[in-house]
Design a protein around this motif. Structure first.
Motif, PDB file in Angstrom:
ATOM      1  N   PHE A 197      18.230-103.507  21.855  1.00 26.58           N
ATOM      2  CA  PHE A 197      17.877-104.614  22.744  1.00 26.58           C
ATOM      3  C   PHE A 197      17.485-104.027  24.088  1.00 26.58           C
ATOM      4  CE2 PHE A 197      22.484-104.150  23.369  1.00 26.58           C
ATOM      5  CZ  PHE A 197      22.569-104.039  24.750  1.00 26.58           C
TER       6      PHE A 197
ATOM      7  N   THR B 219      21.072-111.121  32.126  1.00 30.83           N
ATOM      8  CA  THR B 219      21.282-111.169  30.685  1.00 30.83           C
ATOM      9  C   THR B 219      22.746-111.444  30.412  1.00 30.83           C
ATOM     10  OG1 THR B 219      19.470-109.640  30.197  1.00 30.83           O
ATOM     11  CG2 THR B 219      21.184-109.862  28.526  1.00 30.83           C
TER      12      THR B 219
ATOM     13  N   LEU C 240      25.772-111.320  27.689  1.00 35.03           N
ATOM     14  CA  LEU C 240      26.192-110.663  26.453  1.00 35.03           C
ATOM     15  C   LEU C 240      27.422-111.398  25.952  1.00 35.03           C
ATOM     16  CD1 LEU C 240      25.511-108.211  24.635  1.00 35.03           C
ATOM     17  CD2 LEU C 240      27.152-106.890  25.977  1.00 35.03           C
TER      18      LEU C 240
ATOM     19  N   LYS D 201      31.191-106.102  23.109  1.00 34.94           N
ATOM     20  CA  LYS D 201      30.602-106.397  24.411  1.00 34.94           C
ATOM     21  C   LYS D 201      31.024-105.385  25.477  1.00 34.94           C
ATOM     22  CE  LYS D 201      32.419-110.512  24.446  1.00 34.94           C
ATOM     23  NZ  LYS D 201      33.132-110.363  23.133  1.00 34.94           N
TER      24      LYS D 201
ATOM     25  N   GLN E 187      18.309-114.524  29.658  1.00 34.91           N
ATOM     26  CA  GLN E 187      18.347-114.288  28.225  1.00 34.91           C
ATOM     27  C   GLN E 187      19.792-114.116  27.779  1.00 34.91           C
ATOM     28  OE1 GLN E 187      16.773-110.817  26.306  1.00 34.91           O
ATOM     29  NE2 GLN E 187      17.737-109.348  27.691  1.00 34.91           N
ATOM     30  N   VAL E 188      20.046-114.421  26.519  1.00 30.03           N
ATOM     31  CA  VAL E 188      21.385-114.333  25.939  1.00 30.03           C
ATOM     32  C   VAL E 188      21.317-113.457  24.694  1.00 30.03           C
ATOM     33  CG1 VAL E 188      23.310-115.610  24.914  1.00 30.03           C
ATOM     34  CG2 VAL E 188      21.998-116.629  26.792  1.00 30.03           C
ATOM     35  N   ILE E 189      22.267-112.548  24.571  1.00 26.71           N
ATOM     36  CA  ILE E 189      22.407-111.717  23.383  1.00 26.71           C
ATOM     37  C   ILE E 189      23.790-111.991  22.803  1.00 26.71           C
ATOM     38  CG2 ILE E 189      22.518-109.369  22.472  1.00 26.71           C
ATOM     39  CD1 ILE E 189      20.727-108.524  24.849  1.00 26.71           C
TER      40      ILE E 189
ATOM     41  N   ILE F 178      23.231-107.699  16.235  1.00 28.41           N
ATOM     42  CA  ILE F 178      22.836-108.830  17.076  1.00 28.41           C
ATOM     43  C   ILE F 178      22.635-110.050  16.195  1.00 28.41           C
ATOM     44  CG2 ILE F 178      21.044-109.738  18.600  1.00 28.41           C
ATOM     45  CD1 ILE F 178      20.591-106.904  19.601  1.00 28.41           C
TER      46      ILE F 178
ATOM     47  N   GLN G  80      19.327-113.600  19.834  1.00 26.21           N
ATOM     48  CA  GLN G  80      18.823-113.122  21.118  1.00 26.21           C
ATOM     49  C   GLN G  80      17.667-114.008  21.538  1.00 26.21           C
ATOM     50  OE1 GLN G  80      17.639-109.022  21.106  1.00 26.21           O
ATOM     51  NE2 GLN G  80      17.019-109.011  23.258  1.00 26.21           N
ATOM     52  N   GLY G  81      17.685-114.429  22.786  1.00 26.59           N
ATOM     53  CA  GLY G  81      16.605-115.273  23.288  1.00 26.59           C
ATOM     54  C   GLY G  81      17.027-115.991  24.549  1.00 26.59           C
TER      55      GLY G  81
ATOM     56  N   VAL H 298      19.087-119.772  21.893  1.00 25.93           N
ATOM     57  CA  VAL H 298      20.366-119.406  21.289  1.00 25.93           C
ATOM     58  C   VAL H 298      21.198-120.650  21.001  1.00 25.93           C
ATOM     59  CG1 VAL H 298      22.540-118.179  21.682  1.00 25.93           C
ATOM     60  CG2 VAL H 298      20.363-117.108  22.293  1.00 25.93           C
TER      61      VAL H 298
ATOM     62  N   SER I 171      20.181-122.110  17.761  1.00 26.78           N
ATOM     63  CA  SER I 171      20.123-121.192  16.625  1.00 26.78           C
ATOM     64  C   SER I 171      20.715-121.830  15.373  1.00 26.78           C
ATOM     65  CB  SER I 171      20.883-119.901  16.964  1.00 26.78           C
ATOM     66  OG  SER I 171      21.006-119.075  15.832  1.00 26.78           O
TER      67      SER I 171
END
Length: 275
Positions: A31, A39, A41, A49, A216-218, A225, A228-229, A234, A237
């Motif tokens: 990523f 971002t 996580l 994490k 963005q979020v992971i 993963i 992600q987006g 997310v 999802s």
């Protein structure tokens, strides 16, 4: 835009593997963290994490793959190069981690005194500016035992940006905060990121507040993963684990009951239970 003209990510993981013995915490993870963005996580406890933060900071070394910090592989840095890279990083530890025997001013001054040779009068001025940025210049002479949990987190944030870092890592910055303090901390993270031109990564379990400020979020799960987006992507999802996490459902891929023998085996006649 021509992909070649796009700015290089500030941090990039390329096929990273890290684990303990046979147990992989991260397995083939890739990523990137865009410059100037926040971002988030996220993921269930034990998902890797904090390991990601340690790999970026060089406390751990990837067993496979590359962890790039501003284009340079952290795993290949010697001690002097890693020390120089860390000077460009700020870190807000969970619950603040202030030095209890130092005043608020001395806590924020610590990295300046440790990493620079600035005259004390200039150190004081910088500290007061950082404290003013988080609304706590007036608390400079207090001790950590005299401030609230929310204030302690803001003091720790002032310390994290004392050296004007390019990159800031936040480890559970909202844990244990009341709604007012939580909202204040979240707004500060977003405002400081944009005002100072930072790149930020937030490890957090607070979905609503984190989604509100993240670009963005992971979501990490099972060594990889899961999603992600953008926060909206997310949130919507279709992945069952991501859906369970985002909506705080008690059961799903992450089971409520820890695996064990059947209930009849524990409570049946062989163990004194009723037939």
């Amino acid at each position: 835009m021509d992909p070649a003209a796009q700015p290089q990510p500030f941090v990039e993981f390329r096929d990273v593997r890290f684990g303990y013995g046979e147990r992989a915490i991260l397995d083939g993870v890739s990523f990137s963290l865009p410059r100037g963005k926040v971002t988030a996580l996220m993921g269930a406890s034990g998902g890797g994490k904090t390991t990601v933060l340690r790999l970026i900071g060089g406390q751990q070394r990837a067993q496979r793959g590359e962890v790039l910090f501003d284009g340079h592989d952290v795993g290949r840095m010697d001690a002097a190069t890693l020390y120089a890279a860390r000077r460009r990083m700020g870190m807000l530890f969970q619950f603040g981690a202030l030095f209890t025997d130092m005043s608020v001013l001395d806590n924020v001054a610590f990295p300046l005194r440790e990493h620079t040779e600035l005259p004390e009068a200039l150190v004081r001025d910088i500290v007061l500016m950082k404290l003013d940025a988080v609304g706590l210049r007036g608390a400079r002479d207090l001790m950590p035992s005299e401030v609230s949990g929310g204030m302690a987190r803001r003091i720790a944030l002032a310390r994290a940006i004392a050296l004007d870092p390019d990159f800031v890592m936040y480890d559970e910055p909202f844990a244990g905060l009341d709604p007012i303090s939580l909202g204040t901390a979240a707004r500060l993270i977003r405002q400081l990121n944009d005002t100072l031109g930072l790149t930020s990564i937030i490890v957090s379990h607070d979905v609503e507040e984190t989604f509100r400020i993240a670009d963005q979020v992971i979501v990490l799960a099972n060594g990889g993963i899961a999603a992600q987006g953008t926060p909206d992507e997310v949130r919507n999802s279709s992945d069952p684990l991501v859906h369970q996490f985002v909506h705080a459902l008690p059961d799903g891929p992450v089971r409520f009951h820890y695996p064990g023998v059947g209930i009849e085996d524990d409570f049946g006649p062989a163990h004194g239970g009723h037939p």
